[in-house]
Design an enzyme around this catalytic site. Structure first.
Site, PDB file in Angstrom:
ATOM      1  CE  LYS A  10       0.723   1.219   4.527  1.00  0.00           C
ATOM      2  NZ  LYS A  10       1.496   2.367   4.946  1.00  0.00           N
ATOM      3  CG  ASP A 155      -1.043  -0.349   8.060  1.00  0.00           C
ATOM      4  OD1 ASP A 155      -1.848   0.541   8.398  1.00  0.00           O
ATOM      5  OD2 ASP A 155       0.170  -0.141   7.885  1.00  0.00           O
TER       6      ASP A 155
HETATM    7  P1  ATP Z   1       3.730  -0.596   7.856  1.00  0.00           P
HETATM    8  O1  ATP Z   1       3.747   0.024   6.518  1.00  0.00           O
HETATM    9  O2  ATP Z   1       2.479  -1.393   8.137  1.00  0.00           O
HETATM   10  O3  ATP Z   1       4.118   0.331   8.963  1.00  0.00           O
HETATM   11  P2  ATP Z   1       6.239  -1.743   7.141  1.00  0.00           P
HETATM   12  O4  ATP Z   1       5.976  -2.062   5.705  1.00  0.00           O
HETATM   13  O5  ATP Z   1       7.035  -0.528   7.440  1.00  0.00           O
HETATM   14  O6  ATP Z   1       4.859  -1.713   7.901  1.00  0.00           O
HETATM   15  P3  ATP Z   1       6.821  -4.496   7.531  1.00  0.00           P
HETATM   16  O7  ATP Z   1       7.527  -4.895   6.280  1.00  0.00           O
HETATM   17  O8  ATP Z   1       5.413  -4.893   7.670  1.00  0.00           O
HETATM   18  O9  ATP Z   1       6.978  -2.932   7.788  1.00  0.00           O
HETATM   19  O10 ATP Z   1       7.683  -5.107   8.721  1.00  0.00           O
HETATM   20  C1  ATP Z   1       7.981  -4.475   9.927  1.00  0.00           C
HETATM   21  C2  ATP Z   1       8.682  -5.497  10.822  1.00  0.00           C
HETATM   22  O11 ATP Z   1       7.760  -6.541  11.126  1.00  0.00           O
HETATM   23  C3  ATP Z   1       9.864  -6.180  10.145  1.00  0.00           C
HETATM   24  O12 ATP Z   1      11.046  -5.533  10.458  1.00  0.00           O
HETATM   25  C4  ATP Z   1       9.814  -7.605  10.663  1.00  0.00           C
HETATM   26  O13 ATP Z   1      10.745  -7.792  11.713  1.00  0.00           O
HETATM   27  C5  ATP Z   1       8.408  -7.796  11.243  1.00  0.00           C
HETATM   28  N1  ATP Z   1       7.584  -8.805  10.520  1.00  0.00           N
HETATM   29  C6  ATP Z   1       6.790  -9.709  11.087  1.00  0.00           C
HETATM   30  N2  ATP Z   1       6.174 -10.460  10.157  1.00  0.00           N
HETATM   31  C7  ATP Z   1       6.569 -10.011   8.966  1.00  0.00           C
HETATM   32  C8  ATP Z   1       6.260 -10.388   7.636  1.00  0.00           C
HETATM   33  N3  ATP Z   1       5.445 -11.407   7.351  1.00  0.00           N
HETATM   34  N4  ATP Z   1       6.834  -9.683   6.644  1.00  0.00           N
HETATM   35  C9  ATP Z   1       7.655  -8.640   6.932  1.00  0.00           C
HETATM   36  N5  ATP Z   1       8.011  -8.275   8.165  1.00  0.00           N
HETATM   37  C10 ATP Z   1       7.461  -8.940   9.197  1.00  0.00           C
END
Ligand code: ATP
Length: 317
Positions: A10, A155
């Site tokens: 997203k 989210d």
């Molecule tokens: P958001 O945009 O919802 O704030 P994000 O995209 O910045 O999230 P994610 O990639 O969802 O961040 O991951 C954040 C942290 O969550 C990662 O550093 C990881 O340690 C943990 N995590 C747990 N499950 C997952 C997963 N299935 N995929 C990615 N990261 C995960």
């Protein structure tokens, strides 16, 4: 049984962050759009071993930055399966098998693109399909799945539904926003992630010390721009209250944003809590040209094009 599901990333076209609430979360006024960049999750049942603890017996992550993603019960997809198993078990439908999960990452990790939430949404659908098939009962239904999703993360409900949605509360209260245009984006990915809690914490600090503009919560301009179908109007309305703290934590992102507009993009924003930057373009051809120029400027580790809105999480038949 082997089931596959896909879920999308997203971008927040608008992200207004209100004051911190008593529960520690911030009141958000956001417009989400799902993007074509996606992850795929596979659920495999593993024979009929008796239950000895965890229902997920193993989880393997492949693809983009896979070694930064946990392969244990802290993975959001693992948590999602457990939550669905608990919902079925509470009604007497206890599984007779354990499962293994495989995740193919196409969404950057800790990039502000809801990668973990996408995996959780895909896993919710997979576990629901698995258990409703095994027990020959109807699935949990959208309302129940959305409630479980909201407990897993702010989210995750959006990742289930996809499209273009207004998000309020922590981002979990959703309402569809009218949009009949496919928008084209160039996405600049950075290998060094930004922690979402740290970005919110920095926002609070900047606000406490009055080094920052007040929250901007009125997203009516972006809703009108989406309805107009005009990329120039949308470009003028993109907004992110988390840009200031993200830039304070990673000042180099300022150069990335500049490089995007120098490369001809209509406008650029930091996606969610960053560090991913998203640049809006006129159409696909324009996006390809901007992406090529941006690659030459070497401001980001990876540059890809994507369109939005993509769908919500879906089982791949
Ligand atoms: P958001 O945009 O919802 O704030 P994000 O995209 O910045 O999230 P994610 O990639 O969802 O961040 O991951 C954040 C942290 O969550 C990662 O550093 C990881 O340690 C943990 N995590 C747990 N499950 C997952 C997963 N299935 N995929 C990615 N990261 C995960």
């Amino acid at each position: 049984m082997k089931l596959r599901a896909q879920a999308y990333s997203k971008v927040n076209l608008f992200l207004g962050v209100g004051p911190r609430r008593d529960d520690g979360f911030h009141e958000l006024s956001t417009i989400f759009q799902s993007l074509s960049l996606n992850d795929e999750v596979t659920l495999r049942t593993e024979g009929s071993q008796p239950h000895t603890g965890a229902w997920v017996k193993g989880l393997k992550v492949r693809g983009l930055a896979h070694n930064e993603v946990p392969e244990d019960q802290s993975n959001l997809a693992w948590k999602a399966v457990t939550a669905v198993v608990n919902a079925y078990s509470s009604e007497g439908y206890v599984p007779h098998q354990t499962v293994h999960l495989d995740i193919r990452k196409g969404i950057p990790v800790a990039g502000g693109m809801a990668g973990g939430s996408a995996d959780a949404a895909a896993a919710l659908l997979l576990a629901d399909r698995w258990l409703s098939t095994v027990h020959q009962v109807p699935g949990l239904g959208e309302e129940r799945l959305l409630a479980i999703a909201a407990e897993l993360g702010s989210d995750v409900p959006f990742s289930l539904l996809g499209g273009t949605q207004r998000g309020e509360g922590r981002g979990e209260k959703l309402s569809a926003v009218a949009n009949s245009t496919r928008w084209w984006w160039v996405i600049a990915l950075s290998r060094i992630g930004l922690s979402t809690p740290k970005v919110f914490h920095t926002l609070d600090h900047l606000r406490d010390t009055q080094q920052i503009a007040p929250p901007q919560l009125d997203c009516s301009g972006i809703i009108a721009a989406l309805a107009s179908g005009d990329p120039l109007k949308l470009a003028a309305e993109l907004h992110n209250d988390l840009a200031a703290p993200a830039l304070a934590l990673q000042p180099a992102l300022r150069r990335t944003l500049e490089a995007g507009t120098e490369a001809g993009a209509l406008s650029g924003i930091i996606s969610g809590s960053g560090p991913t930057c998203a640049f809006l373009c006129h159409d696909r051809t324009h996006a390809d040209a901007v992406a090529a120029r941006l690659r030459d400027s070497q401001v980001a580790d990876t540059i890809v094009t994507a369109y939005g809105p993509a769908g919500g999480a879906e089982i791949l038949e």
